[in-house]
Design a protein around this motif. Structure first.
Motif, short mmCIF file in Angstrom:
data_model
loop_
_atom_site.label_atom_id
_atom_site.label_comp_id
_atom_site.label_asym_id
_atom_site.label_seq_id
_atom_site.Cartn_x
_atom_site.Cartn_y
_atom_site.Cartn_z
N PHE A 1 0.79 -1.12 0.13
CA PHE A 1 -0.16 -0.19 -0.13
C PHE A 1 0.91 1.22 0.13
CE2 PHE A 1 -2.18 3.41 2.12
CZ PHE A 1 -3.14 3.48 1.53
N LEU A 2 1.83 1.32 0.84
CA LEU A 2 2.76 2.41 1.05
C LEU A 2 3.58 2.69 -0.26
CD1 LEU A 2 4.23 2.34 4.59
CD2 LEU A 2 2.27 3.96 3.67
N SER A 3 4.27 1.57 -0.80
CA SER A 3 4.77 1.95 -2.14
C SER A 3 4.16 2.40 -3.20
CB SER A 3 5.55 0.59 -2.50
OG SER A 3 4.54 -0.41 -2.93
N GLN A 4 2.62 1.84 -3.20
CA GLN A 4 1.58 2.53 -4.29
C GLN A 4 1.35 4.00 -4.14
OE1 GLN A 4 -1.77 0.07 -4.74
NE2 GLN A 4 -2.06 0.51 -6.98
N PRO B 1 4.54 8.04 -3.00
CA PRO B 1 5.29 8.89 -3.96
C PRO B 1 4.26 9.96 -4.25
CG PRO B 1 5.62 6.53 -4.69
CD PRO B 1 4.53 6.47 -3.70
N ALA B 2 3.09 9.89 -4.69
CA ALA B 2 2.15 10.95 -4.87
C ALA B 2 1.85 11.90 -3.54
CB ALA B 2 0.75 10.21 -5.26
N GLY B 3 1.86 10.92 -2.56
CA GLY B 3 1.57 11.76 -1.14
C GLY B 3 2.89 12.74 -0.84
N ILE B 4 3.89 12.04 -1.17
CA ILE B 4 5.16 12.80 -0.90
C ILE B 4 5.36 13.95 -1.90
CG2 ILE B 4 7.74 12.94 -1.20
CD1 ILE B 4 7.61 10.07 -0.02
N MET B 5 5.00 13.96 -3.13
CA MET B 5 4.79 15.00 -4.30
C MET B 5 3.98 16.08 -3.56
SD MET B 5 7.46 14.28 -6.15
CE MET B 5 6.85 15.68 -7.25
N VAL B 6 2.99 15.78 -3.25
CA VAL B 6 1.79 16.57 -2.75
C VAL B 6 2.60 17.41 -1.56
CG1 VAL B 6 -0.46 16.92 -1.41
CG2 VAL B 6 0.05 15.64 -3.44
#
Length: 112
Positions: A40-43, A46-51
């Motif tokens: 779940f975290l690997s999916q 990345p988008a969460g970190i970019m936000v």
């Protein structure tokens, strides 16, 4: 001055802790690969970190004075647009950064 035995024992302890901190994750690697949480975290991370990074970037943008956040908005738009078009992370990041820097240097009021 500390004795030689004290220094050697401190170095052995530091080296042991460093080795353990680097080796322990490999002991759990098999369990992590089959974990639903890791999948779940690997999916989604990345988008969460970019936000989070975009919010951090935009926290100091003053949209009430010229150029009204145009440099930042253009950089983000170029980055997102190129990524959606080409699906190439490096290309989109480099092009978005270049667009931001060029506008920063060529817009007279962008220097703050």
């Amino acid at each position: 001055m500390p004795s030689t035995g004290y220094i050697v024992s401190a170095l052995v302890i530091v080296a042991g802790i460093t080795f353990a901190l680097r080796a322990v994750p490999f002991a759990f690697l098999g369990r992590l690969r089959s974990s639903h949480v890791t999948a779940f975290l690997s999916q989604h991370m990345p988008a969460g970190i970019m936000v989070i990074l975009v919010i951090y970037l935009l926290r100091g943008v003053d949209v009430t004075t010229s150029p009204y956040g145009l440099t930042e908005a253009t950089g983000i738009a170029v980055t997102a647009g190129l990524y959606l078009w080409r699906r190439n992370v490096l290309l989109s990041i480099f092009a978005g950064t270049a667009a931001y820097v060029l506008l920063l240097h060529f817009l007279p009021a962008a220097h703050g």
